[in-house]
Scaffold this active site. Structure first.
Site, PDB file in Angstrom:
ATOM      1  N   ASP A 255       4.392  -4.050   6.829  1.00  0.00           N
ATOM      2  CA  ASP A 255       3.332  -3.723   7.800  1.00  0.00           C
ATOM      3  C   ASP A 255       3.450  -4.537   9.083  1.00  0.00           C
ATOM      4  OD1 ASP A 255       2.200  -2.080   5.785  1.00  0.00           O
ATOM      5  OD2 ASP A 255       1.296  -3.847   4.893  1.00  0.00           O
TER       6      ASP A 255
ATOM      7  N   LYS B 104       6.872  -1.904  12.154  1.00  0.00           N
ATOM      8  CA  LYS B 104       8.255  -1.425  12.298  1.00  0.00           C
ATOM      9  C   LYS B 104       8.314   0.007  12.816  1.00  0.00           C
ATOM     10  CE  LYS B 104       9.183  -2.279   7.950  1.00  0.00           C
ATOM     11  NZ  LYS B 104       8.015  -3.075   7.553  1.00  0.00           N
TER      12      LYS B 104
ATOM     13  N   GLY C 108       4.645   2.733   4.874  1.00  0.00           N
ATOM     14  CA  GLY C 108       3.726   3.476   5.739  1.00  0.00           C
ATOM     15  C   GLY C 108       4.019   3.091   7.162  1.00  0.00           C
ATOM     16  N   HIS C 109       4.774   3.918   7.865  1.00  0.00           N
ATOM     17  CA  HIS C 109       5.148   3.603   9.245  1.00  0.00           C
ATOM     18  C   HIS C 109       4.282   4.423  10.192  1.00  0.00           C
ATOM     19  CE1 HIS C 109       9.408   2.117   7.964  1.00  0.00           C
ATOM     20  NE2 HIS C 109       8.437   1.295   7.638  1.00  0.00           N
TER      21      HIS C 109
ATOM     22  N   GLN D 277       9.216  -1.939   4.020  1.00  0.00           N
ATOM     23  CA  GLN D 277       8.599  -3.150   3.455  1.00  0.00           C
ATOM     24  C   GLN D 277       9.046  -4.385   4.250  1.00  0.00           C
ATOM     25  OE1 GLN D 277      10.146  -0.941   0.772  1.00  0.00           O
ATOM     26  NE2 GLN D 277       8.233   0.126   1.032  1.00  0.00           N
TER      27      GLN D 277
HETATM   28  P1  IMP Z   1       5.313  -1.150  -4.978  1.00  0.00           P
HETATM   29  O1  IMP Z   1       6.352  -1.181  -3.916  1.00  0.00           O
HETATM   30  O2  IMP Z   1       4.385   0.038  -4.879  1.00  0.00           O
HETATM   31  O3  IMP Z   1       5.869  -1.334  -6.353  1.00  0.00           O
HETATM   32  O4  IMP Z   1       4.349  -2.428  -4.752  1.00  0.00           O
HETATM   33  C1  IMP Z   1       4.814  -3.755  -4.939  1.00  0.00           C
HETATM   34  C2  IMP Z   1       4.249  -4.675  -3.878  1.00  0.00           C
HETATM   35  O5  IMP Z   1       4.823  -4.359  -2.623  1.00  0.00           O
HETATM   36  C3  IMP Z   1       2.727  -4.559  -3.678  1.00  0.00           C
HETATM   37  O6  IMP Z   1       2.209  -5.822  -3.336  1.00  0.00           O
HETATM   38  C4  IMP Z   1       2.610  -3.602  -2.505  1.00  0.00           C
HETATM   39  O7  IMP Z   1       1.390  -3.756  -1.827  1.00  0.00           O
HETATM   40  C5  IMP Z   1       3.802  -4.063  -1.675  1.00  0.00           C
HETATM   41  N1  IMP Z   1       4.313  -3.036  -0.766  1.00  0.00           N
HETATM   42  C6  IMP Z   1       5.115  -1.999  -1.071  1.00  0.00           C
HETATM   43  N2  IMP Z   1       5.413  -1.283   0.027  1.00  0.00           N
HETATM   44  C7  IMP Z   1       4.800  -1.896   1.056  1.00  0.00           C
HETATM   45  C8  IMP Z   1       4.760  -1.650   2.472  1.00  0.00           C
HETATM   46  O8  IMP Z   1       5.375  -0.726   3.011  1.00  0.00           O
HETATM   47  N3  IMP Z   1       4.007  -2.507   3.197  1.00  0.00           N
HETATM   48  C9  IMP Z   1       3.351  -3.565   2.645  1.00  0.00           C
HETATM   49  N4  IMP Z   1       3.370  -3.842   1.344  1.00  0.00           N
HETATM   50  C10 IMP Z   1       4.088  -3.016   0.555  1.00  0.00           C
END
Ligand code: IMP
Length: 428
Positions: A13, A16, A40-41, A225
């Site tokens: 977040d 990007k 989420g871009h 991420q």
């Molecule tokens: P998962 O990727 O859904 O398995 O989540 C694992 C961890 O990564 C959690 O803390 C999510 O909130 C975090 N996470 C996954 N994708 C994103 C992203 O695009 N932005 C921020 N946090 C993310």
């Protein structure tokens, strides 16, 4: 710019989407290499706001080739929901502008179910996942039981591979979680239409990106991420289930890493994190609430309020060094307007600290959870920055904030972002 690689240098977040959308103007090919619809871009174009979970951010430029590499976990239902959403807003995406690796793994409904159930099972040790089935999909990939896009678009293989996968998954659902099994017939019914639509988009994206490179095209590798969520180098186990750094480009795009040139990290002027896990510079008080409000810090994928805190120089230096950043972009500088003092975490104090370097990021998570941030307060400013377009027009305290941080991390800031719109940027 033969290759430019962009990665998140914090916990995701970092803004990007907007930066990649801007950089995509100079690229011929935009490639995503890892993650899935957990990303989420957000990109704002004029009055319009686009939130992309799955599609590369270059998709908003109609003439670019966008590739979803083999390292991405593809959720075909979300992918087509996103494509249909774009079509409704007049952006038609065809196999001429989007290709999806036939070797990318597919997320099914059962992955989403297992994601939620596994979180419940973890109890107080939960990760706080996005619930999008990302972890279970990558787990199946490593276990060699997953289905790939190439399997999904081939009806006979789909039936055969799905039956094998569900035999094991249903045993897990029924015997471990005490839940109803998944019906293969229902899955086939649900996925057959998207499988058929996906067929023309399926390709050998690794071969395409290597050919583009040989042909002298400029290629933008788009990270998702952030470095601190990296499966190996992040705050394990509170991480996502893929590698989120530059190293993921080699494996997730099928591109030789020794051909990567310019590498840009993206970091906010402060820090946020969603989900559980240590966050040394978190501000759980009124100032953190104010950051959330001013920065509109709510998850683009889940809508969850983000945990907010101050810039963490230890974590940022680590992320930039680990990923070989040649420069970085500081986003959301405008959000800091109005804070009389801006705290910055300059080091970590360890409880039993003899001989430990406060500037080094600890390799072991238990240590990170126990550190106390060493904080230095920088002078704040009151001026609105959102209309500023030249570095010299920033208020002196904002200029000083950027230059001081740049000195502290030792990697140059190439661009500043002062608002969500495409043109709200300041070259350094
Ligand atoms: P998962 O990727 O859904 O398995 O989540 C694992 C961890 O990564 C959690 O803390 C999510 O909130 C975090 N996470 C996954 N994708 C994103 C992203 O695009 N932005 C921020 N946090 C993310």
């Amino acid at each position: 710019m033969p290759t430019l690689s962009v990665f998140g240098a914090q916990w995701g977040d970092e803004g990007k989407g907007k930066i990649i959308d801007g950089l995509a103007r100079d690229a011929d090919v935009v490639v995503r290499c890892q993650g899935g619809a957990n990303a989420g871009h957000t990109v704002v174009v004029g009055e319009e706001r686009f939130v992309l979970h799955h599609l590369p951010s270059g998709i908003l430029h109609p003439e670019k080739l966008n590739l979803i590499g083999n390292g991405v976990a593809v959720d075909p239902l979300i992918l087509f929901e996103e494509l249909d959403g774009l079509a409704a807003r007049g952006i038609e995406v065809t196999p001429n502008t989007l290709r999806v690796s036939a070797a990318a793994h597919v997320i099914f409904e059962h992955h989403r179910r297992v994601d939620g159930l596994a979180e419940r099972w973890r109890g107080s040790g939960r990760i706080g996942t996005t619930g999008r089935g990302i972890g279970p999909c990558y787990a199946d990939k490593a276990a060699r039981t997953g289905l790939r896009v190439g399997d999904l678009v081939d009806p006979a293989r789909l039936e055969e591979r799905l039956a094998a996968a569900l035999a094991e998954k249903n045993a897990l659902l029924e015997k471990v979680y005490g839940e109803a099994p998944v019906s293969a017939a229902e899955v086939l019914d649900r996925y057959a239409p998207v499988a058929q639509r996906l067929g023309p988009f399926a390709a050998d994206t690794g071969a395409e990106v290597r050919r583009a490179y040989k042909d002298g095209k400029s290629i933008l590798f788009e990270g998702a991420q952030g470095a601190m969520l990296d499966l190996d180098h992040g705050t394990y186990p509170f991480v996502t289930s893929s590698n989120t750094g530059i190293a993921a480009i080699g494996s997730g795009a099928g591109f030789p890493p020794n051909r990567l040139e310019r590498v840009l990290g993206i970091a906010k002027a402060y820090c946020t994190r969603v989900g559980e896990g240590p966050f040394p510079s978190e501000d759980g008080g009124a100032q953190g609430d104010l950051l959330r409000k001013r920065g509109n810090e709510y998850g683009a994928t889940t809508g969850r309020p983000r945990r907010c805190g101050w810039l963490d120089l230890v974590a940022l230096r680590y992320a930039l060094e680990l990923n070989g950043a040649t420069g970085w972009v500081m986003t959301n500088l405008d959000v800091l307007t109005g804070f009389p003092k801006v705290p910055v975490c300059t080091g970590y104090a360890y409880a039993a600290s003899e001989g430990r370097d406060p500037g080094l990021f600890p390799g072991h998570l238990a240590d990170l959870g126990a550190v106390r941030p060493i904080v230095e307060e920088r002078p704040g400013w009151t001026e609105d920055l959102t209309a500023v377009r030249r570095f010299e027009d920033l208020p002196p305290a904002a200029r000083d904030y950027v230059s001081w941080i740049e000195d502290q991390v030792g990697t140059p800031v190439e661009l500043l972002s002062v608002g969500p719109d495409r043109d709200q940027v300041i070259p350094r």
